[in-house]
Design a protein around this motif. Structure first.
Motif, PDB file in Angstrom:
ATOM      1  N   LYS A   9     -28.524 -11.437  -1.659  1.00  0.00           N
ATOM      2  CA  LYS A   9     -29.052 -11.136  -0.166  1.00  0.00           C
ATOM      3  C   LYS A   9     -28.424  -9.923   0.343  1.00  0.00           C
ATOM      4  N   LYS A  10     -27.250  -9.756   0.075  1.00  0.00           N
ATOM      5  CA  LYS A  10     -26.372  -8.593   0.633  1.00  0.00           C
ATOM      6  C   LYS A  10     -26.688  -7.121  -0.186  1.00  0.00           C
ATOM      7  N   PHE A  11     -26.718  -7.240  -1.553  1.00  0.00           N
ATOM      8  CA  PHE A  11     -26.748  -6.133  -2.514  1.00  0.00           C
ATOM      9  C   PHE A  11     -28.426  -5.909  -3.060  1.00  0.00           C
ATOM     10  N   HIS A  12     -29.240  -6.808  -2.928  1.00  0.00           N
ATOM     11  CA  HIS A  12     -30.426  -6.909  -3.624  1.00  0.00           C
ATOM     12  C   HIS A  12     -30.325  -6.737  -5.009  1.00  0.00           C
ATOM     13  N   LEU A  13     -29.620  -7.377  -5.637  1.00  0.00           N
ATOM     14  CA  LEU A  13     -29.103  -7.485  -7.088  1.00  0.00           C
ATOM     15  C   LEU A  13     -30.412  -7.616  -7.994  1.00  0.00           C
ATOM     16  N   ARG A  14     -31.189  -8.748  -7.568  1.00  0.00           N
ATOM     17  CA  ARG A  14     -32.329  -8.675  -8.658  1.00  0.00           C
ATOM     18  C   ARG A  14     -33.351  -7.548  -8.626  1.00  0.00           C
ATOM     19  N   GLN A  15     -33.600  -6.917  -7.462  1.00  0.00           N
ATOM     20  CA  GLN A  15     -34.175  -5.731  -7.563  1.00  0.00           C
ATOM     21  C   GLN A  15     -33.359  -4.616  -8.381  1.00  0.00           C
ATOM     22  N   VAL A  16     -32.143  -4.476  -8.052  1.00  0.00           N
ATOM     23  CA  VAL A  16     -31.247  -3.290  -8.765  1.00  0.00           C
ATOM     24  C   VAL A  16     -31.158  -3.379 -10.249  1.00  0.00           C
ATOM     25  N   TYR A  17     -31.118  -4.608 -10.917  1.00  0.00           N
ATOM     26  CA  TYR A  17     -30.813  -5.229 -12.042  1.00  0.00           C
ATOM     27  C   TYR A  17     -32.212  -5.102 -12.971  1.00  0.00           C
ATOM     28  N   SER A  18     -33.278  -5.228 -12.461  1.00  0.00           N
ATOM     29  CA  SER A  18     -34.606  -5.130 -12.920  1.00  0.00           C
ATOM     30  C   SER A  18     -35.303  -3.897 -12.735  1.00  0.00           C
ATOM     31  N   SER A  19     -34.638  -2.777 -12.179  1.00  0.00           N
ATOM     32  CA  SER A  19     -35.209  -1.518 -11.950  1.00  0.00           C
ATOM     33  C   SER A  19     -35.764  -0.848 -13.238  1.00  0.00           C
ATOM     34  N   GLU A  21     -35.972   2.106 -13.568  1.00  0.00           N
ATOM     35  CA  GLU A  21     -35.084   3.083 -13.809  1.00  0.00           C
ATOM     36  C   GLU A  21     -33.788   2.917 -14.786  1.00  0.00           C
ATOM     37  N   ARG A  22     -33.613   1.680 -14.976  1.00  0.00           N
ATOM     38  CA  ARG A  22     -32.171   1.262 -15.552  1.00  0.00           C
ATOM     39  C   ARG A  22     -32.530   1.408 -17.321  1.00  0.00           C
ATOM     40  N   ASN A  23     -31.198   1.649 -17.804  1.00  0.00           N
ATOM     41  CA  ASN A  23     -31.375   1.669 -19.279  1.00  0.00           C
ATOM     42  C   ASN A  23     -31.972   0.333 -19.942  1.00  0.00           C
ATOM     43  N   PRO A  24     -32.964   0.296 -20.872  1.00  0.00           N
ATOM     44  CA  PRO A  24     -33.684  -0.706 -21.260  1.00  0.00           C
ATOM     45  C   PRO A  24     -32.710  -1.887 -21.763  1.00  0.00           C
ATOM     46  N   PHE A  25     -31.396  -1.577 -22.241  1.00  0.00           N
ATOM     47  CA  PHE A  25     -30.504  -2.659 -23.036  1.00  0.00           C
ATOM     48  C   PHE A  25     -29.872  -3.123 -21.788  1.00  0.00           C
ATOM     49  N   SER A  54      -1.011 -17.603 -11.044  1.00  0.00           N
ATOM     50  CA  SER A  54      -2.419 -18.209 -10.386  1.00  0.00           C
ATOM     51  C   SER A  54      -3.181 -16.961  -9.784  1.00  0.00           C
ATOM     52  N   LEU A  55      -3.297 -15.936 -10.759  1.00  0.00           N
ATOM     53  CA  LEU A  55      -3.948 -14.605 -10.486  1.00  0.00           C
ATOM     54  C   LEU A  55      -5.481 -14.660 -11.077  1.00  0.00           C
ATOM     55  N   LEU A  56      -6.351 -14.222 -10.316  1.00  0.00           N
ATOM     56  CA  LEU A  56      -7.747 -14.057 -10.942  1.00  0.00           C
ATOM     57  C   LEU A  56      -8.075 -12.348 -11.041  1.00  0.00           C
ATOM     58  N   THR A  57      -8.602 -11.938 -12.235  1.00  0.00           N
ATOM     59  CA  THR A  57      -8.722 -10.522 -12.247  1.00  0.00           C
ATOM     60  C   THR A  57     -10.345 -10.533 -12.452  1.00  0.00           C
ATOM     61  N   ILE A  58     -11.120  -9.871 -11.442  1.00  0.00           N
ATOM     62  CA  ILE A  58     -12.148  -9.907 -11.324  1.00  0.00           C
ATOM     63  C   ILE A  58     -12.861  -8.299 -11.931  1.00  0.00           C
ATOM     64  N   THR A  59     -13.627  -8.476 -13.014  1.00  0.00           N
ATOM     65  CA  THR A  59     -14.059  -6.924 -13.404  1.00  0.00           C
ATOM     66  C   THR A  59     -15.703  -6.992 -13.201  1.00  0.00           C
ATOM     67  N   MET A  60     -16.148  -6.012 -12.305  1.00  0.00           N
ATOM     68  CA  MET A  60     -17.713  -6.203 -11.985  1.00  0.00           C
ATOM     69  C   MET A  60     -18.249  -4.885 -12.703  1.00  0.00           C
ATOM     70  N   MET A  61     -19.091  -4.819 -13.426  1.00  0.00           N
ATOM     71  CA  MET A  61     -20.038  -4.061 -14.228  1.00  0.00           C
ATOM     72  C   MET A  61     -21.237  -3.765 -13.376  1.00  0.00           C
ATOM     73  N   ASP A  62     -21.405  -2.443 -13.018  1.00  0.00           N
ATOM     74  CA  ASP A  62     -22.826  -2.095 -12.222  1.00  0.00           C
ATOM     75  C   ASP A  62     -22.926  -0.687 -12.607  1.00  0.00           C
ATOM     76  N   TYR A  63     -24.278  -0.243 -12.100  1.00  0.00           N
ATOM     77  CA  TYR A  63     -24.782   0.963 -12.454  1.00  0.00           C
ATOM     78  C   TYR A  63     -24.064   2.131 -11.331  1.00  0.00           C
ATOM     79  N   SER A  64     -23.601   1.457 -10.268  1.00  0.00           N
ATOM     80  CA  SER A  64     -22.919   2.456  -9.291  1.00  0.00           C
ATOM     81  C   SER A  64     -21.408   1.805  -9.067  1.00  0.00           C
TER      82      SER A  64
END
Length: 196
Positions: A9-19, A21-25, A54-64
Motif C-alpha cells: 500500500k505504501k510502496f506499490h511493490l506489486r507494480q514495482v516488482y512486475s514492471s 523494465e525489470r530484469n527478467p530474472f 535478541s537482535l534481528l538483522t533485516i536485509t532488503m533487496m530492491d531495484y532502488s
C-alpha cells in the motif's frame, strides 16, 4: 502477508516488482497471484535472528537503494507497533484478571455470614491482593519493545542482479531452444523426405 499488504500500500511493490523494465530474472511474472507476490517478496528480504543478543538483522533487496532503505525502516516501524501493542494488551489482560479476582474476593468477604466463611473469604481476599501486586510486577516484566540499534545502511555495490550472468543465461537458454528447434525441424524434414 499482513506486512506485505502494508508495504504494498505504501510502496506499490506489486507494480514495482512486475514492471516490464525489470530484469527478467528478477521480475514478478504473475502479479495477480497473491501467493506468487508473497513468495517473490520473501525472496527479496532476508531476516536473520541472533538469539544470543535478541537482535534481528533485516536485509532488503530492491531495484532502488533508497526504496530498500525506506522499506527496511517501515518494516522496523511496523514490528515496533505490533510488538508494543501486543505487550500492552497482555499487560492489560493480566491486570484485569487480577482486579476481577480482587473484586470477587471483596464481595465474598461482604457476603460471608459465619466465622468460617469470613475466615475463608479473608484468606481469598489476602491472596487476591498479593496476586494483584504480583500481576502488576509481571505486567511490567511482560513489556517487550523493539528498538532499532543500528540505522540501515545503503548498498555501496550491488551483487544482484548480475548482468553478465543474466545475459549469459539468456544466451544459453536461447541457444538450447534454437538447437532443439533445429533438431526437431531437421528430423521432421527428414521424415517427410523418407515418405516422399
Amino acid at each position: 502477508p499482513d506486512m506485505l499488504k502494508l508495504l504494498d500500500k505504501k510502496f506499490h511493490l506489486r507494480q514495482v516488482y512486475s514492471s516490464r523494465e525489470r530484469n527478467p530474472f528478477w521480475r514478478l511474472w504473475w502479479p495477480h497471484s497473491d501467493d506468487a507476490f508473497l513468495q517473490f517478496y520473501q525472496n527479496m528480504i532476508d531476516v536473520q535472528p541472533d538469539t544470543t543478543d535478541s537482535l534481528l538483522t533485516i536485509t532488503m533487496m530492491d531495484y532502488s537503494a533508497e526504496r530498500a532503505h525506506a522499506i527496511a525502516d517501515e518494516i522496523v516501524a511496523q514490528c515496533q507497533k505490533f510488538m508494543n501493542n501486543q505487550s500492552s494488551i497482555m499487560a492489560a489482560q493480566t491486570m484485569q484478571f487480577a482486579r476481577d479476582e480482587l473484586a470477587n474476593s471483596v464481595k465474598a468477604v461482604e457476603a460471608a455470614k459465619i466465622p468460617y466463611e469470613q475466615s475463608v473469604a479473608e484468606m481469598r481476599l489476602s491472596a487476591a491482593q498479593q496476586a494483584l501486586a504480583t500481576a502488576a510486577g509481571l505486567a511490567n516484566q511482560q513489556q517487550v519493545f523493539i528498538i532499532p540499534v543500528a540505522s540501515p545502511s545503503y548498498a555501496t555495490n550491488t551483487t544482484r542482479p548480475e548482468r553478465l550472468l543474466d545475459i549469459a543465461g539468456i544466451a544459453l537458454v536461447t541457444a538450447i531452444a534454437y538447437a532443439v528447434g533445429f533438431l526437431m525441424w531437421s528430423r521432421t524434414l527428414a521424415h517427410i523426405r523418407k515418405r516422399g
